[in-house]
Design an enzyme around this catalytic site. Structure first.
Site, short mmCIF file in Angstrom:
data_model
loop_
_atom_site.label_atom_id
_atom_site.label_comp_id
_atom_site.label_asym_id
_atom_site.label_seq_id
_atom_site.Cartn_x
_atom_site.Cartn_y
_atom_site.Cartn_z
N HIS A 558 0.83 -1.20 0.00
CA HIS A 558 0.00 0.00 0.00
C HIS A 558 0.87 1.26 0.00
O HIS A 558 0.55 2.24 0.65
CB HIS A 558 -0.91 0.00 1.23
CG HIS A 558 -1.86 -1.17 1.26
ND1 HIS A 558 -2.53 -1.55 2.38
CD2 HIS A 558 -2.25 -2.02 0.29
CE1 HIS A 558 -3.30 -2.61 2.10
NE2 HIS A 558 -3.14 -2.90 0.83
C1 LIG Z 1 0.25 -8.03 -4.62
C2 LIG Z 1 -0.64 -6.88 -4.29
C3 LIG Z 1 -1.83 -7.10 -3.60
C4 LIG Z 1 -2.67 -6.04 -3.29
N1 LIG Z 1 -3.87 -6.30 -2.70
C5 LIG Z 1 -4.76 -5.30 -2.52
C6 LIG Z 1 -6.06 -5.56 -2.04
O1 LIG Z 1 -6.44 -6.71 -1.81
N2 LIG Z 1 -6.91 -4.51 -1.86
C7 LIG Z 1 -6.53 -3.24 -2.13
O2 LIG Z 1 -7.32 -2.33 -1.94
N3 LIG Z 1 -5.29 -2.96 -2.58
C8 LIG Z 1 -4.41 -3.96 -2.82
N4 LIG Z 1 -3.18 -3.68 -3.34
C9 LIG Z 1 -2.85 -2.28 -3.65
C10 LIG Z 1 -3.63 -1.71 -4.83
O3 LIG Z 1 -3.85 -2.67 -5.84
C11 LIG Z 1 -2.91 -0.50 -5.40
O4 LIG Z 1 -2.69 0.43 -4.37
C12 LIG Z 1 -3.71 0.19 -6.50
O5 LIG Z 1 -3.90 -0.66 -7.61
C13 LIG Z 1 -3.00 1.45 -6.93
O6 LIG Z 1 -3.67 2.01 -8.00
P1 LIG Z 1 -3.01 3.11 -8.90
O7 LIG Z 1 -4.10 3.57 -9.81
O8 LIG Z 1 -2.36 4.12 -8.04
O9 LIG Z 1 -1.81 2.42 -9.70
P2 LIG Z 1 -1.55 0.97 -10.28
O10 LIG Z 1 -2.72 0.08 -10.06
O11 LIG Z 1 -0.25 0.52 -9.76
O12 LIG Z 1 -1.45 1.21 -11.85
C14 LIG Z 1 -0.42 1.89 -12.47
C15 LIG Z 1 -0.34 1.48 -13.92
O13 LIG Z 1 0.56 2.34 -14.62
C16 LIG Z 1 1.34 1.58 -15.50
N5 LIG Z 1 2.60 2.27 -15.75
C17 LIG Z 1 3.58 2.52 -14.86
N6 LIG Z 1 4.61 3.15 -15.45
C18 LIG Z 1 4.27 3.31 -16.74
C19 LIG Z 1 4.94 3.89 -17.85
N7 LIG Z 1 6.16 4.43 -17.72
N8 LIG Z 1 4.32 3.89 -19.05
C20 LIG Z 1 3.08 3.34 -19.18
N9 LIG Z 1 2.40 2.78 -18.15
C21 LIG Z 1 3.00 2.76 -16.95
C22 LIG Z 1 1.54 0.28 -14.76
O14 LIG Z 1 1.93 -0.75 -15.64
C23 LIG Z 1 0.17 0.07 -14.14
O15 LIG Z 1 -0.67 -0.62 -15.03
C24 LIG Z 1 -2.31 -4.72 -3.65
C25 LIG Z 1 -1.12 -4.50 -4.33
C26 LIG Z 1 -0.28 -5.56 -4.66
C27 LIG Z 1 0.99 -5.28 -5.40
#
Ligand SMILES: Cc1cc2nc3c(=O)[nH]c(=O)nc-3n(C[C@H](O)[C@H](O)[C@H](O)COP(=O)(O)OP(=O)(O)OC[C@H]3O[C@@H](n4cnc5c(N)ncnc54)[C@H](O)[C@@H]3O)c2cc1C
Ligand SMILES: *[C@@H]1O[C@H](CO)[C@@H](O)[C@H](O)[C@H]1NC(C)=O
Ligand SMILES: *[C@@H]1O[C@H](CO)[C@@H](O)[C@H](O)[C@H]1NC(C)=O
Ligand SMILES: *[C@@H]1O[C@H](CO)[C@@H](O)[C@H](O)[C@H]1NC(C)=O
Length: 627
Positions: A558
């Site tokens: 997180h």
């Molecule tokens: C193993 C694991 C289990 C988890 N379990 C839970 C859970 O059960 N419940 C919960 O609420 N949260 C959970 N989390 C946390 C939650 O999934 C994340 O906090 C959330 O998805 C974050 O969302 P976001 O939109 O910030 O970014 P992310 O979901 O991380 O998405 C970012 C995206 O940007 C893309 N990206 C990055 N850099 C580039 C680039 N240079 N060019 C193009 N694309 C790029 C990535 O490939 C990715 O697809 C978990 C996380 C992990 C790793």
């Protein structure tokens, strides 16, 4: 029938090897697409194809360019393209999900695939003693759907105080009262007994369900918690202190990712939205004189391209990659950027303030039941058939069955503000014979063999004790200016000894629940095989647990705060309360990296909410302009 046999074989390979090779993944994906296996997904499509891959941006210029397709990025792509005259481009470094991503039980395995960026945190003498090279894994989703394609699917929003404190710090518009409508806007709940709750919406695009499968052990844990004085609650409802079965982002027992909720349904109907996968953004193009963003540079199929925008570039690349992209584009700490030869556009504390929810894997307990713990060997053809019909053990979300949010005596916060979460799992790293989960954690082979292997085949359960409000915080920085090199991560867990002590209280409460009548009826006994490196301490003493906390340290992933939100004048802030990068025009960060202080929750729900709220802020900015 042969379809089932095929999937069964595929699953067997996954379970046995633990590691899905990239080639295997591709073969399965293409094969499943060819045979249109299983019932169609919720939109009547077979959504596991290469349908995005071949595409390039069809235009040279868009209104909005969104980088990253996690929860926040997918919501933005959906909501901004509702405005049909706006042309929207979504660039994602990863690939579309496969059928296997849809299987909740297999969550942990995806950390060993190309759907994980594969980062590892730097070594530190204070934590992760039980991991290879004493380094903890820092997994992050790389897929259409982002981390929601590989996460554990727990849907959990947080405590009203989390958001009210953001407002107290000067972040207008983010009070609980103001963000709750955005949580609700996304939500399509199907939760028993919560049909009339004002805290749930039933018609939004993001499916939230009860997990169809429940083990006997979790029923004991919830009952036992209640016997020990914990209330049964809806942790997304009025109060957050108490025990609850998990609410999950699944639809009919299959993973519901940001892509399946917000992109698949509109992909064919919104001609003004382009979604391009396998496109790695390497830099935001910013005019250094006017400090205005005007496009991005990206690499696809080993070729470099530029694409431009008229209105805004929006970084939704997550808490590791959004700060990385800012720094590569000249936004960051002056000395650091000088050191890596990036010319400075705007000085801001990018990458600092990295908070995380560190946890302890355990304690673990044995029981005298049979066949109630998770075990990958249980997966046979009948279980696969059940899954295809939306129930059975394969719908369990990586094994997480219940959460108990507690307030320990160490917390000086108000009564309704928990500081620890107990995450109930009917098994341990032994449940998949040391393959998926152990590899994700990077737990050493020696530790596994000595401590966990004897549990293989014996019913047991564990609790992960997670710290909600850590005092320790870390940071990340770039190694050099090569966009393909990993950032360096310094999480600094347990820098503040209080964080160890609070987790210790959580361990004690878990042991108390294990002694409840309901858990004792299952023959619950603490599993007292000591960790090899803590063997000199007497098992079960406070000092033993302190050693264990620094050994079985594991993140719940997180990480937040690396592009912290704060008003003008806040020296720690990177974006303002409308998520605009301070001092730079037409550039926002919209993902969990903006979260100023860690929430009392898992982070995916917050990311969906941030995406919804930002969409409205961006619409408000540009709908008043003539365009
Ligand atoms: C193993 C694991 C289990 C988890 N379990 C839970 C859970 O059960 N419940 C919960 O609420 N949260 C959970 N989390 C946390 C939650 O999934 C994340 O906090 C959330 O998805 C974050 O969302 P976001 O939109 O910030 O970014 P992310 O979901 O991380 O998405 C970012 C995206 O940007 C893309 N990206 C990055 N850099 C580039 C680039 N240079 N060019 C193009 N694309 C790029 C990535 O490939 C990715 O697809 C978990 C996380 C992990 C790793
Ligand atoms: C519930 O979802 C629907 C569909 O997205 C939306 O129109 C409605 O406003 C939402 N309700 C609330 C209370 O947010
Ligand atoms: C920065 O540039 C200087 C001079 O061109 C070079 O010597 C140095 O190695 C570069 N440093 C990095 C980290 O790229
Ligand atoms: C399990 O242990 C409990 C408590 O000791 C006992 O009542 C129960 O009969 C045992 N069950 C089995 C199957 O041994």
């Amino acid at each position: 029938m042969w379809k089932f046999v095929f999937i069964w074989c595929a699953i067997l390979v996954v379970c046995c090897n633990g590691l899905l090779s990239y080639a295997f993944n591709e073969a399965v994906k293409n094969y499943l697409y060819q045979i249109n296996v299983g019932p169609p997904d919720r939109y009547g499509q077979y959504g596991y194809s290469n349908k995005f891959n071949a595409r390039k941006p069809t235009l040279q210029q868009y209104d909005f360019i969104i980088v990253g397709s996690g929860p926040a990025g997918c919501v933005l792509a959906n909501r901004l393209s509702e405005q049909s005259r706006w042309k929207v481009l979504l660039l994602e470094a990863g690939e579309p999900e496969t059928f296997l991503h849809k299987i909740p039980l297999f969550a942990a395995f995806f950390q060993s695939t190309a759907s994980n960026w594969g980062y590892v945190a730097e070594r530190n003498d204070g934590f992760c003693w039980g991991m290879d090279d004493q380094k903890c894994g820092f997994p992050r989703g790389k897929s259409l759907g982002g981390t929601s394609s590989i996460n554990y699917m727990i849907y959990n929003r947080g405590n009203p105080r989390d958001f009210n404190r953001w407002v107290e710090a000067g972040n207008y518009g983010w009070s609980y009262e103001e963000v709750l409508p955005y949580f609700l806007k996304s939500e399509g709940a199907n939760l028993r007994g919560k049909e009339n709750s004002p805290y749930h919406n039933h018609t939004g695009p993001l499916s939230v369900e009860d997990v169809p499968y429940k083990s006997k052990l979790v029923r004991g844990f919830v009952k036992g918690s209640k016997q020990m004085g914990h209330k049964e609650i809806d942790y997304n409802g009025e109060t957050q202190v108490g025990v609850s079965y998990a609410q999950a982002n699944t639809f009919h027992g299959r993973r519901e990712s940001a892509a399946s909720a917000f992109i698949e349904p509109i992909l064919h109907s919104r001609r003004n939205l382009n979604v391009v996968t396998s496109a790695r953004v390497t830099k935001v193009l910013i005019n250094p004189k006017t400090k205005t963003a005007y496009g991005v540079e990206y690499v696809k199929n080993k070729r470099k391209y530029q694409v431009f925008c008229e209105k805004e570039v929006i970084l939704s690349a997550g808490s590791f990659n959004s700060p990385q992209l800012l720094m590569l584009s000249g936004i960051g700490i002056k000395e650091q950027l000088n050191r890596i030869n990036v010319s400075i556009v705007q000085e801001l504390p990018v990458g600092r303030n990295m908070y995380d929810h560190i946890s302890h894997f355990g304690p673990t307990f044995t029981v005298n039941t049979t066949g109630q713990s998770l075990n990958a060997n249980q997966i046979q053809i009948p279980q696969v058939k059940q899954f295809l019909n939306g129930h059975g053990i394969m719908t369990t979300i990586g094994g997480v069955e219940a959460l108990n949010l507690i307030k320990t005596k160490n917390s000086k916060e108000p009564m309704d503000f928990p500081d620890i979460e107990l995450i109930f799992v009917p098994g341990s790293v032994a449940s998949d014979q040391g393959s998926g989960l152990r590899k994700g954690l990077r737990m050493t082979e020696a530790l596994y063999e000595q401590v966990y292997k004897p549990l293989d085949g014996i019913d047991h359960w564990s609790v992960m004790v997670m710290l909600f409000h850590p005092k320790s915080k870390g940071y990340l920085e770039l190694k050099d200016n090569n966009p393909f090199h990993w950032p360096r991560f310094y999480p600094n867990y347990f820098d503040d000894e209080d964080d160890v002590e609070t987790i210790l209280e959580g361990i004690k409460e878990t042991i108390r629940i294990a002694n409840s009548p309901a858990m004792q009826k299952l023959g619950t006994k603490i599993y007292d095989v000591p960790l090899p490196n803590c063997r000199d301490l007497i098992f079960g003493t406070d000092d033993y647990w302190r050693c264990s906390i620094r050994t079985l340290s594991c993140t719940l992933h997180h990480q937040v705060g690396t592009c912290k939100m704060g008003p003008v004048g806040d020296p720690t802030a990177v974006v303002d309360p409308e998520l605009r990068v301070h001092g730079v025009n037409r550039l926002r960060v919209v993902d969990v990296s903006i979260v100023p202080n860690p929430t009392t929750s898992h982070t995916a729900a917050t990311s969906y909410m941030i995406g919804e709220k930002a969409s409205d802020m961006i619409k408000a900015t540009w709908e008043t302009h003539r365009s």
